[in-house]
Design a protein around this motif. Structure first.
Motif, PDB file in Angstrom:
ATOM      1  N   VAL A  58       0.842  -1.206   0.000  1.00 31.67           N
ATOM      2  CA  VAL A  58       0.000   0.000   0.000  1.00 31.67           C
ATOM      3  C   VAL A  58       0.880   1.261   0.000  1.00 31.67           C
ATOM      4  N   LEU A  59       1.924   1.226   0.802  1.00 30.28           N
ATOM      5  CA  LEU A  59       2.802   2.411   0.899  1.00 30.28           C
ATOM      6  C   LEU A  59       3.581   2.603  -0.404  1.00 30.28           C
ATOM      7  N   ASN A  60       3.874   1.512  -1.070  1.00 30.54           N
ATOM      8  CA  ASN A  60       4.496   1.578  -2.389  1.00 30.54           C
ATOM      9  C   ASN A  60       3.585   2.305  -3.366  1.00 30.54           C
ATOM     10  N   ARG A  61       2.302   1.937  -3.292  1.00 34.58           N
ATOM     11  CA  ARG A  61       1.300   2.578  -4.163  1.00 34.58           C
ATOM     12  C   ARG A  61       1.174   4.064  -3.846  1.00 34.58           C
ATOM     13  N   LEU A  62       1.453   4.409  -2.600  1.00 36.05           N
ATOM     14  CA  LEU A  62       1.405   5.825  -2.194  1.00 36.05           C
ATOM     15  C   LEU A  62       2.705   6.554  -2.576  1.00 36.05           C
ATOM     16  N   ASN A  63       3.552   5.852  -3.316  1.00 33.04           N
ATOM     17  CA  ASN A  63       4.853   6.395  -3.750  1.00 33.04           C
ATOM     18  C   ASN A  63       5.805   6.679  -2.601  1.00 33.04           C
ATOM     19  N   MET A  64       5.692   5.862  -1.548  1.00 34.43           N
ATOM     20  CA  MET A  64       6.639   6.042  -0.454  1.00 34.43           C
ATOM     21  C   MET A  64       8.024   5.602  -0.909  1.00 34.43           C
ATOM     22  N   HIS A  65       9.015   6.408  -0.540  1.00 32.98           N
ATOM     23  CA  HIS A  65      10.405   5.999  -0.752  1.00 32.98           C
ATOM     24  C   HIS A  65      10.823   5.219   0.495  1.00 32.98           C
ATOM     25  N   THR A  66      11.048   3.921   0.326  1.00 33.91           N
ATOM     26  CA  THR A  66      11.424   3.098   1.475  1.00 33.91           C
ATOM     27  C   THR A  66      12.869   3.386   1.848  1.00 33.91           C
ATOM     28  N   LEU A  67      13.055   3.789   3.106  1.00 35.28           N
ATOM     29  CA  LEU A  67      14.428   4.083   3.570  1.00 35.28           C
ATOM     30  C   LEU A  67      15.065   2.833   4.187  1.00 35.28           C
ATOM     31  N   PHE A  68      14.267   2.011   4.819  1.00 36.26           N
ATOM     32  CA  PHE A  68      14.682   0.640   5.163  1.00 36.26           C
ATOM     33  C   PHE A  68      13.460  -0.178   5.531  1.00 36.26           C
ATOM     34  N   HIS A  69      13.609  -1.486   5.375  1.00 38.32           N
ATOM     35  CA  HIS A  69      12.564  -2.417   5.799  1.00 38.32           C
ATOM     36  C   HIS A  69      13.291  -3.617   6.387  1.00 38.32           C
ATOM     37  N   GLY A  70      13.399  -3.649   7.707  1.00 39.02           N
ATOM     38  CA  GLY A  70      14.098  -4.743   8.377  1.00 39.02           C
ATOM     39  C   GLY A  70      15.383  -4.274   9.029  1.00 39.02           C
ATOM     40  N   ILE A  71      15.500  -4.543  10.321  1.00 38.09           N
ATOM     41  CA  ILE A  71      16.704  -4.203  11.091  1.00 38.09           C
ATOM     42  C   ILE A  71      17.143  -5.473  11.820  1.00 38.09           C
ATOM     43  N   ALA A  72      18.449  -5.674  11.898  1.00 35.82           N
ATOM     44  CA  ALA A  72      18.973  -6.854  12.591  1.00 35.82           C
ATOM     45  C   ALA A  72      18.848  -6.652  14.099  1.00 35.82           C
ATOM     46  N   GLN A  73      17.652  -6.800  14.596  1.00 34.53           N
ATOM     47  CA  GLN A  73      17.390  -6.560  16.017  1.00 34.53           C
ATOM     48  C   GLN A  73      16.217  -7.413  16.475  1.00 34.53           C
ATOM     49  N   ARG A  74      16.160  -7.641  17.773  1.00 39.60           N
ATOM     50  CA  ARG A  74      14.969  -8.248  18.369  1.00 39.60           C
ATOM     51  C   ARG A  74      14.658  -7.500  19.638  1.00 39.60           C
ATOM     52  N   PRO A  75      13.443  -7.071  19.856  1.00 43.19           N
ATOM     53  CA  PRO A  75      12.332  -7.181  18.914  1.00 43.19           C
ATOM     54  C   PRO A  75      12.395  -6.085  17.858  1.00 43.19           C
ATOM     55  N   GLY A  76      11.469  -6.157  16.922  1.00 46.31           N
ATOM     56  CA  GLY A  76      11.308  -5.073  15.954  1.00 46.31           C
ATOM     57  C   GLY A  76      11.983  -5.296  14.621  1.00 46.31           C
ATOM     58  N   LYS A  77      12.258  -6.569  14.300  1.00 44.72           N
ATOM     59  CA  LYS A  77      12.974  -6.870  13.055  1.00 44.72           C
ATOM     60  C   LYS A  77      12.283  -6.308  11.803  1.00 44.72           C
ATOM     61  N   PRO A  78      10.969  -6.447  11.650  1.00 49.39           N
ATOM     62  CA  PRO A  78      10.364  -6.026  10.370  1.00 49.39           C
ATOM     63  C   PRO A  78      10.062  -4.518  10.259  1.00 49.39           C
ATOM     64  N   PHE A  79      10.618  -3.696  11.117  1.00 52.35           N
ATOM     65  CA  PHE A  79      10.349  -2.243  11.106  1.00 52.35           C
ATOM     66  C   PHE A  79      10.554  -1.641   9.699  1.00 52.35           C
ATOM     67  N   LEU A  80       9.537  -0.895   9.252  1.00 50.84           N
ATOM     68  CA  LEU A  80       9.563  -0.278   7.912  1.00 50.84           C
ATOM     69  C   LEU A  80       9.584   1.242   8.075  1.00 50.84           C
ATOM     70  N   PHE A  81      10.517   1.902   7.399  1.00 51.76           N
ATOM     71  CA  PHE A  81      10.641   3.357   7.535  1.00 51.76           C
ATOM     72  C   PHE A  81      10.774   3.980   6.149  1.00 51.76           C
ATOM     73  N   GLY A  82       9.998   5.030   5.926  1.00 48.29           N
ATOM     74  CA  GLY A  82      10.090   5.662   4.615  1.00 48.29           C
ATOM     75  C   GLY A  82       9.532   7.063   4.630  1.00 48.29           C
ATOM     76  N   LYS A  83       9.596   7.711   3.450  1.00 41.26           N
ATOM     77  CA  LYS A  83       9.014   9.054   3.346  1.00 41.26           C
ATOM     78  C   LYS A  83       8.195   9.167   2.062  1.00 41.26           C
ATOM     79  N   LEU A  84       7.122   9.919   2.169  1.00 43.42           N
ATOM     80  CA  LEU A  84       6.251  10.130   1.015  1.00 43.42           C
ATOM     81  C   LEU A  84       6.773  11.306   0.199  1.00 43.42           C
ATOM     82  N   LEU A  85       6.169  11.502  -0.965  1.00 44.58           N
ATOM     83  CA  LEU A  85       6.644  12.578  -1.844  1.00 44.58           C
ATOM     84  C   LEU A  85       6.493  13.953  -1.193  1.00 44.58           C
TER      85      LEU A  85
END
Ligand SMILES: Nc1nc2c(c(=O)[nH]1)N[C@H]1C(S)=C(S)[C@@H](COP(=O)(O)OP(=O)(O)OC[C@H]3O[C@@H](n4cnc5c(N)ncnc54)[C@H](O)[C@@H]3O)O[C@H]1N2
Ligand code: MOO
Ligand code: MG
Length: 395
Positions: free
Chosen positions: A258-285
């Protein structure tokens, strides 16, 4: 997957400046000052008596005089009086202006008063003793608080002393908190056996409240088109959107698409950590930032505490020192991930001691509620002893 350090660097690189606003002084607590505070008078503004007692002329004392006739009383809030005769004294109260003609204050405890005569019962005094001299703390026109200072209660006190009822502070971002998931019901509802109450959005709104941010709560169904439409609207009204859930690998984890469709620029998706591995961070236009926290309550909480707060502090221009703590008991952690251990805290011999709170999974809200800190144990190691200090985030 990126490391915790890389993720923090990426998050901090997205600093934003939301400008400045004026607020009532009592609304300014916890905010960041956006103006210098200038002393409108010296501090203290007059030679201030610091002990209840008598004010004398020290020359008389040094000449051997010990008994002083009391001419009157100089109270706090009264205009300055004059010691008419340097062989006499005036009673003075803490906070009073030092009477003209006097230059030392002797506390009541060091005098005996009978028949309007004060007899000093000590043999040594110093000139200007028990006097807080005008301008010793700052001169008129000095900058007494610099722009960029976090407004603590003591800062509020000093701003109040400077006579400002309204101050300029850094504007905070407008934040939306969106819970996702068809299993979620409102907290005043009775969940069916397969449902749960949407606690994460309350946790996030409460956490934001502590920063002075009044966030709005939303609930998004696990339906991509509805998510897309609601997020389109939401992202037009807010500077930052905090999402919880729907960022992992499940069939209903629609947010990345959905965020891709919103043209979000993904800055990262996934951090080598526990908890919170699948954390997704980005910015919109339109520069709106999206924090897609993993839905497990502990993951949402940890990612908020570590990443959102790091971003907010940086955006507010604050440099927050990170304390360190030592473990009360060694931890062995095999996965090659940074472990943000949930800990309770105590203090011994000048050290902060962290004791791990055993938690079954990152869905364990009961353990989370006992948590006082997050102790970050770095990746690439398995053994964490009690003789080493690790980064601590107090929550
Ligand atoms: N095959 C894989 N499965 C999972 C992985 C993985 O790497 N591969 N990662 C796991 C990890 S780690 C986490 S954390 C979760 C993250 O899941 P999502 O972000 O997709 O979140 P959901 O699936 O929507 O929900 C997870 C969990 O959290 C509860 N939840 C969600 N929102 C709320 C809320 N507002 N209040 C209370 N609880 C909430 C939800 O009911 C689920 O139980 O994925 C693992 N799976
Ligand atoms: O990292 Mo997930 O956040 O472990 O539950
Ligand atoms: Mg999921």
């Amino acid at each position: 997957m990126i490391s915790v350090e890389e993720a923090l660097e990426i998050v901090r690189a997205q600093v934003r400046d939301y400008g400045i606003e004026e607020v009532d002084l009592l609304q300014a607590s916890g905010r960041v000052l956006a103006q210098d505070i200038i002393a409108d008078r010296p501090y203290p503004p007059f030679n201030r008596v610091t002990m209840d007692g008598i004010a004398i002329n020290s020359k008389a004392f040094f000449a051997g005089k010990r008994s002083f006739k009391i001419e009157g009383i100089q109270a706090a809030g009264q205009p300055q009086q004059q010691l008419a005769d340097s062989d006499n004294c005036l009673e003075v109260m803490t906070g009073a202006i030092l009477p003209a003609g006097s230059d030392a204050v002797i506390p009541y405890e060091q005098c005996e008063i009978t028949d309007n005569i004060a007899t000093v019962i000590i043999d040594e005094i110093e000139i200007l003793q028990n006097v807080h001299l005008e301008g010793t703390d700052s001169k008129q026109g000095d900058r007494i608080i610099a722009a960029g200072t976090k407004i603590t209660p003591a800062v509020i006190g000093l701003i109040a002393a400077s006579g400002l009822a309204i101050v300029e502070v850094k504007k905070l971002p407008k934040v939306a908190v969106c819970a996702t998931g068809d299993e979620l019901v409102e907290i005043d509802q009775q969940p069916l056996p397969h449902q749960i109450r949407q606690s994460n959005s309350y946790m996030l709104v409460a956490a934001l409240q502590a920063e002075g941010i009044h966030a709005q709560r939303y609930h998004l169904r696990d339906e991509p088109q509805i998510m897309f439409e609601e997020l389109t609207t939401i992202s037009n009204y807010y500077d930052v959107v905090l999402l919880s859930g729907a960022v992992s690998k499940g069939k209903f984890d629609h947010l990345p698409t959905v965020l891709n469709r919103l043209n979000m620029h993904t800055l990262f998706h996934g951090i080598a950590q526990r908890p919170g591995k699948p954390f997704l961070f980005g910015k919109l236009l339109n520069d709106v930032l999206i924090f897609g926290f993993p839905g497990n309550p502990t993951s949402t909480f940890v990612c908020y505490q570590l990443y959102f707060k790091a971003w907010l502090s940086k955006s507010m221009g604050l440099n927050v020192a990170m304390p360190k703590a030592v473990l009360s008991k060694a931890i062995n952690f095999k996965p090659n991930l940074t472990l943000h251990a949930l800990v309770s805290l105590s203090y011994t011999e000048g050290k902060i001691i962290a004791t791990q709170i055993e938690s079954s999974t990152s869905g364990d809200m009961v353990s989370l509620a006992l948590t006082q800190g997050l102790l970050s144990l770095p990746a690439n190691r398995q053994e964490f002893g009690t003789d080493e200090a690790f980064d601590l985030t107090i929550v």
